[in-house]
Write a protein that holds these residues in place. Structure first.
Motif, PDB file in Angstrom:
ATOM      1  N   HIS A  79       0.849  -1.189   0.000  1.00  0.00           N
ATOM      2  CA  HIS A  79       0.000   0.000   0.000  1.00  0.00           C
ATOM      3  C   HIS A  79       0.886   1.241   0.000  1.00  0.00           C
ATOM      4  CE1 HIS A  79      -3.516  -2.380   0.241  1.00  0.00           C
ATOM      5  NE2 HIS A  79      -3.366  -2.771   1.487  1.00  0.00           N
ATOM      6  N   VAL A  80       1.011   1.838  -1.167  1.00  0.00           N
ATOM      7  CA  VAL A  80       1.940   2.948  -1.360  1.00  0.00           C
ATOM      8  C   VAL A  80       1.481   4.161  -0.564  1.00  0.00           C
ATOM      9  CG1 VAL A  80       3.208   4.275  -3.083  1.00  0.00           C
ATOM     10  CG2 VAL A  80       2.178   2.068  -3.712  1.00  0.00           C
ATOM     11  N   GLY A  81       2.413   4.793   0.143  1.00  0.00           N
ATOM     12  CA  GLY A  81       2.100   5.969   0.939  1.00  0.00           C
ATOM     13  C   GLY A  81       2.524   7.254   0.255  1.00  0.00           C
ATOM     14  N   ALA A  82       2.031   8.371   0.758  1.00  0.00           N
ATOM     15  CA  ALA A  82       2.372   9.673   0.189  1.00  0.00           C
ATOM     16  C   ALA A  82       3.839  10.014   0.405  1.00  0.00           C
ATOM     17  CB  ALA A  82       1.490  10.763   0.795  1.00  0.00           C
ATOM     18  N   GLY A  83       4.510   9.282   1.285  1.00  0.00           N
ATOM     19  CA  GLY A  83       5.933   9.516   1.504  1.00  0.00           C
ATOM     20  C   GLY A  83       6.768   9.318   0.261  1.00  0.00           C
ATOM     21  N   THR A  84       6.205   8.610  -0.736  1.00  0.00           N
ATOM     22  CA  THR A  84       6.942   8.403  -1.979  1.00  0.00           C
ATOM     23  C   THR A  84       7.224   9.724  -2.681  1.00  0.00           C
ATOM     24  OG1 THR A  84       6.980   7.092  -4.020  1.00  0.00           O
ATOM     25  CG2 THR A  84       4.902   8.097  -3.442  1.00  0.00           C
ATOM     26  N   PHE A  85       6.425  10.774  -2.395  1.00  0.00           N
ATOM     27  CA  PHE A  85       6.616  12.074  -3.025  1.00  0.00           C
ATOM     28  C   PHE A  85       7.456  13.037  -2.187  1.00  0.00           C
ATOM     29  CE2 PHE A  85       2.239  10.870  -4.587  1.00  0.00           C
ATOM     30  CZ  PHE A  85       2.686  10.423  -5.819  1.00  0.00           C
ATOM     31  N   LEU A  86       7.787  12.650  -0.956  1.00  0.00           N
ATOM     32  CA  LEU A  86       8.501  13.574  -0.086  1.00  0.00           C
ATOM     33  C   LEU A  86       9.946  13.732  -0.538  1.00  0.00           C
ATOM     34  CD1 LEU A  86       7.189  12.569   3.453  1.00  0.00           C
ATOM     35  CD2 LEU A  86       6.468  14.479   2.006  1.00  0.00           C
ATOM     36  N   PRO A  87      10.457  14.943  -0.585  1.00  0.00           N
ATOM     37  CA  PRO A  87      11.841  15.154  -1.014  1.00  0.00           C
ATOM     38  C   PRO A  87      12.830  14.719   0.054  1.00  0.00           C
ATOM     39  CG  PRO A  87      10.879  17.221  -0.269  1.00  0.00           C
ATOM     40  CD  PRO A  87       9.763  16.215  -0.256  1.00  0.00           C
ATOM     41  N   VAL A  88      14.040  14.392  -0.395  1.00  0.00           N
ATOM     42  CA  VAL A  88      15.136  14.116   0.529  1.00  0.00           C
ATOM     43  C   VAL A  88      15.732  15.461   0.920  1.00  0.00           C
ATOM     44  CG1 VAL A  88      17.347  12.952   0.841  1.00  0.00           C
ATOM     45  CG2 VAL A  88      15.565  11.908  -0.592  1.00  0.00           C
ATOM     46  N   LYS A  89      15.785  15.748   2.210  1.00  0.00           N
ATOM     47  CA  LYS A  89      16.195  17.079   2.669  1.00  0.00           C
ATOM     48  C   LYS A  89      17.591  17.108   3.271  1.00  0.00           C
ATOM     49  CE  LYS A  89      11.426  18.557   3.595  1.00  0.00           C
ATOM     50  NZ  LYS A  89      10.466  19.097   4.603  1.00  0.00           N
ATOM     51  N   VAL A  90      18.278  15.968   3.279  1.00  0.00           N
ATOM     52  CA  VAL A  90      19.621  15.907   3.857  1.00  0.00           C
ATOM     53  C   VAL A  90      20.608  15.509   2.767  1.00  0.00           C
ATOM     54  CG1 VAL A  90      18.907  15.439   6.218  1.00  0.00           C
ATOM     55  CG2 VAL A  90      19.155  13.538   4.632  1.00  0.00           C
ATOM     56  N   ASP A  91      21.776  16.155   2.764  1.00  0.00           N
ATOM     57  CA  ASP A  91      22.767  15.829   1.737  1.00  0.00           C
ATOM     58  C   ASP A  91      23.372  14.453   1.979  1.00  0.00           C
ATOM     59  OD1 ASP A  91      24.116  16.710  -0.655  1.00  0.00           O
ATOM     60  OD2 ASP A  91      25.946  16.793   0.535  1.00  0.00           O
ATOM     61  N   LYS A 106      17.180  13.727  -7.541  1.00  0.00           N
ATOM     62  CA  LYS A 106      17.366  13.717  -6.090  1.00  0.00           C
ATOM     63  C   LYS A 106      16.297  12.920  -5.356  1.00  0.00           C
ATOM     64  CE  LYS A 106      19.740  18.219  -5.800  1.00  0.00           C
ATOM     65  NZ  LYS A 106      19.740  19.540  -5.141  1.00  0.00           N
ATOM     66  N   SER A 107      15.548  12.090  -6.048  1.00  0.00           N
ATOM     67  CA  SER A 107      14.483  11.323  -5.409  1.00  0.00           C
ATOM     68  C   SER A 107      14.996   9.981  -4.909  1.00  0.00           C
ATOM     69  CB  SER A 107      13.331  11.095  -6.389  1.00  0.00           C
ATOM     70  OG  SER A 107      13.761  10.306  -7.490  1.00  0.00           O
ATOM     71  N   THR A 108      14.313   9.434  -3.909  1.00  0.00           N
ATOM     72  CA  THR A 108      14.680   8.102  -3.420  1.00  0.00           C
ATOM     73  C   THR A 108      14.503   7.051  -4.509  1.00  0.00           C
ATOM     74  OG1 THR A 108      12.448   7.696  -2.549  1.00  0.00           O
ATOM     75  CG2 THR A 108      14.058   8.705  -1.058  1.00  0.00           C
ATOM     76  N   LEU A 109      13.593   7.306  -5.452  1.00  0.00           N
ATOM     77  CA  LEU A 109      13.351   6.346  -6.526  1.00  0.00           C
ATOM     78  C   LEU A 109      14.499   6.337  -7.528  1.00  0.00           C
ATOM     79  CD1 LEU A 109       9.542   7.033  -7.043  1.00  0.00           C
ATOM     80  CD2 LEU A 109      10.631   5.210  -5.730  1.00  0.00           C
ATOM     81  N   PHE A 110      15.070   7.496  -7.814  1.00  0.00           N
ATOM     82  CA  PHE A 110      16.243   7.510  -8.694  1.00  0.00           C
ATOM     83  C   PHE A 110      17.436   6.851  -7.989  1.00  0.00           C
ATOM     84  CE2 PHE A 110      19.923   9.770 -10.737  1.00  0.00           C
ATOM     85  CZ  PHE A 110      19.846   9.076 -11.934  1.00  0.00           C
ATOM     86  N   MET A 111      17.531   6.991  -6.680  1.00  0.00           N
ATOM     87  CA  MET A 111      18.575   6.288  -5.934  1.00  0.00           C
ATOM     88  C   MET A 111      18.385   4.782  -6.051  1.00  0.00           C
ATOM     89  SD  MET A 111      18.664   8.660  -2.495  1.00  0.00           S
ATOM     90  CE  MET A 111      18.669  10.450  -2.657  1.00  0.00           C
TER      91      MET A 111
END
Length: 353
Positions: A215-227, A310-315
């Motif tokens: 069950h996919v959550g909205a967190g999938t759209f949250l940006p990564v805010k730490v380098d 910069k997304s977790t998905l591209f990582m």
């Protein structure tokens, strides 16, 4: 995989993406979307409908059968307009309570009432440090589901909502052909490319099809805010793999057949349930964060859309197919006019050694 003498940081996953490459609507028919086949020896420009030609007889296609709920709500607190995005249902209670994001949310106080319609309202029960609020809805689950279907909208990604209105046709466009089990607040978008005709063609080719649920959550759209990406924490999502599916996948692997994950959600769930090269039955939450250096155990190929910088998905895709290869693949996709993100085109990635 890129060799480096330092840990990878957020800037290593940045690239220039022209705004007009981000799709705001899907193509029709769904399986007419473009497909970039990424192999060790190079790239092939295909379309999704070519999958039966590309995959092998005996491959196992694993897709996510979660169903998106109309989790976007618009209400009022006294004279203020409030936008609500439902995230996860509160566990351990018989009452209908959901954690949600609110915009604007800072001025909301515990006890505030948000009215969505004459017979549909919620009360703020709690606030969390990460900005989430817990809402309590009057009535039972059946009443809540009926009201949500009547007054809720598909929770399209924020970049779409900023660019155009959410349409009633999104109710169908943002739901996959696999959708069966309600619970997602974002679509597993690789699955949006499939049609009944394509699934029939894959079956005729001898490609086995299996379903899992995340069950996919909205967190999938949250940006990564730490380098320092090692400090990023994923939002947990609930998933299930039943015994029969786990056994089928393990049998295929023992026989040397390939596992093809449809989407990053299916991949994350398979790897969350993996132990010693086998998939175990699974019914739990996972917050697995896959970055380069991760040791994949199950999936051999990954079908996925093109993701944002910069997304977790591209990582994740960089971990799967290699940082250097994926940077080259995305440069090729941008140059060739591929469409990015949820309503965009697809890629089929072969796992790097």
């Amino acid at each position: 995989m890129t060799k480096t003498s330092r840990p990878l940081t957020l800037s290593d996953f940045d690239f220039d993406l022209p705004p007009d490459r981000i799709a705001l609507h899907p193509v029709e028919p769904r399986d007419a979307a473009r497909l970039l086949h990424v192999r060790a020896e190079g790239f092939s420009d295909r379309i999704v409908r070519d999958l039966p030609e590309i995959l092998r007889e005996g491959d196992v296609l694993v897709s996510n059968d979660t169903k998106v709920i109309p989790a976007q709500l618009e209400g009022r607190r006294r004279d203020a307009r409030i936008e609500i995005t439902l995230l996860t249902r509160e566990a351990g209670t018989d009452r209908v309570e959901w954690w949600a994001f609110a915009r604007p949310g800072k001025k909301l106080k515990i006890g505030d009432r948000i009215d969505f319609a004459g017979d549909f309202a919620a009360t703020v029960l709690a606030k969390a440090e990460d900005g989430q609020i817990r809402l309590g809805f009057a009535g039972d689950e059946a009443r809540f589901r009926t009201a949500l279907a009547a007054h809720g909208w598909m929770p399209l990604p924020p970049y779409i909502r900023k660019s155009r209105a959410v349409l009633r046709r999104d109710d169908a466009d943002y739901q996959t052909v696999f959708a069966a089990r309600e619970g997602a607040v974002a679509a597993p978008t690789a699955g949006l490319h499939f049609t009944p005709e394509l699934l029939a063609a894959l079956k005729a080719k001898g490609i086995e099809q299996r379903r899992v649920t995340l069950h996919v959550g909205a967190g999938t759209f949250l940006p990564v805010k730490v380098d320092d990406i090692a400090r990023h924490r994923m939002h947990a999502e609930y998933g299930e793999i039943d015994t029969a599916t786990a056994e089928a996948i393990n049998r295929a692997r023992q026989e040397g057949r390939r596992i093809v994950a449809v989407g990053t959600t299916s991949l994350r769930l398979l790897e969350s349930a993996a132990k010693d090269g086998r998939v175990l039955p699974f019914a739990d939450s996972t917050d697995i964060f896959i970055t380069p250096g991760f040791r994949f155990q199950i999936a051999d190929l990954l079908m996925t859309n093109f993701h944002l910088p910069k997304s977790t998905l591209f990582m994740l895709v960089s971990a799967f197919a290699g940082v250097t290869r994926m940077r080259a693949a995305y440069a090729h996709a941008i140059a060739k006019g591929y469409r990015f993100f949820s309503y965009g085109d697809a890629s089929l990635l072969e796992r790097a050694p």
